[in-house]
Scaffold this active site. Structure first.
Site: not given
Ligand code: PMP
Length: 289
Positions: A51, A150, A183
């Site tokens: 990721r 992220k 989220e």
């Protein structure tokens, strides 16, 4: 004494300093991972590194270390700190540059690894469940800043967290600009409805959580159907169960949203099964340091 991995070596905490010209600080230009170590094994390390690489690719950042080197550095940092249970923060910033947004003035990305103990949610959160709210701050539109990256820029989530805490809640559900659930400020959301487990897709504004993926795999193992779909606030309010997932939080039952009790107003049985299996696999799998 805590040791921090900085660029290519371990240094004492006091010596782990970054430049005030680092674009990570100046603009939030950088990426990170939050990783858990359980009983001397790093959980889903490969997935976290993958990721991180995807985040880097998306923001055109060249990580100056290979996957293998990063993996070794993470383990080495844990060993140097005698850390067998805790939280690892792996950060790659754009590095030092001149004032101005251009990435071209930044010649050397900075790699930082912090391995520390973790302040866990209190056990009551898991036993009694958590009460949360939806907040006015919307999750970033993926066309403006993909929530799948992220990045070091968490202001969007911080604004939502401020709203939740101002009203006395620990977490908040963030909606996307179309009004669908995206989220929470630092966790993914799952609802249980008529025996099915449903979670928003990445295109609705969710980070592709590593815990989220683990929970999807657990669903397969348990024979409980899990799928992605758009969810409204109404879907959340009428859910039989609701839970959050995240590296730090693991699987947390939610018992109230916007003053509506979820299901019976106490942690549900399906959530309990996911939490139980998750807590088992974190101890069975992982990379030995
Ligand atoms: N969403 C956001 C915004 C997050 O910051 C995180 C990580 N704390 C998550 C979801 C959960 O992702 P993971 O399971 O990989 O920790």
């Amino acid at each position: 004494m805590m040791k921090i991995f900085l660029n290519d070596s371990l240094v004492e905490r006091e010596d782990a300093k970054v430049s005030v010209f680092d674009h990570g600080l100046l603009y939030g230009d950088g990426i990170f991972e939050g990783i858990r170590i359980y009983d001397g094994c790093v959980f889903k390390l490969e997935e976290h590194l993958e990721r991180l690489e995807y985040s880097a690719k998306a923001i055109m950042l060249n990580i100056p270390m290979s996957r293998e080197e990063l993996s070794k550095a993470v383990c080495e940092t844990c060993r140097a700190n005698n850390l067998r249970d805790g939280y690892i923060r792996l950060i790659v910033t754009r590095g030092e540059g001149s004032l101005g947004l251009s990435i071209h003035s930044c010649k050397q990305p900075m790699v930082i690894i912090i391995a520390d103990t973790i302040q866990l949610y209190p056990p009551e959160f898991y036993k009694d469940g958590l009460k949360i709210i939806t907040v006015p701050t919307r999750r970033c539109n993926p066309a403006a800043l993909p929530p799948t990256v992220k990045s070091l820029n968490y202001l969007n989530n911080i604004l939502a967290k401020i709203e939740a805490q101002h009203l006395g809640y620990h977490e908040a559900i963030m909606l996307n600009d179309q009004g669908y659930v995206a989220e929470c400020t630092g966790d993914n959301v799952f609802v249980v409805h008529k025996g099915e487990v449903i979670t928003p897709s990445a295109s609705a504004g969710a980070l592709k959580g590593i815990t989220r993926d683990a929970v999807i795999a657990i669903g397969e193992e348990l024979g409980i159907p899990v799928r992605e779909a758009n969810l409204t606030r109404y879907d959340v309010w009428i859910a039989e169960e609701l839970f959050l997932t995240g590296t730090a939080a693991e699987v947390v039952p939610i018992v109230e949203v916007d003053a509506r009790p979820i299901g019976e107003g106490k942690p549900g049985p399906i959530t309990g099964r996911f939490l139980e299996v998750f807590r088992r696999i974190v101890r069975e799998q992982g990379t030995h340091i």
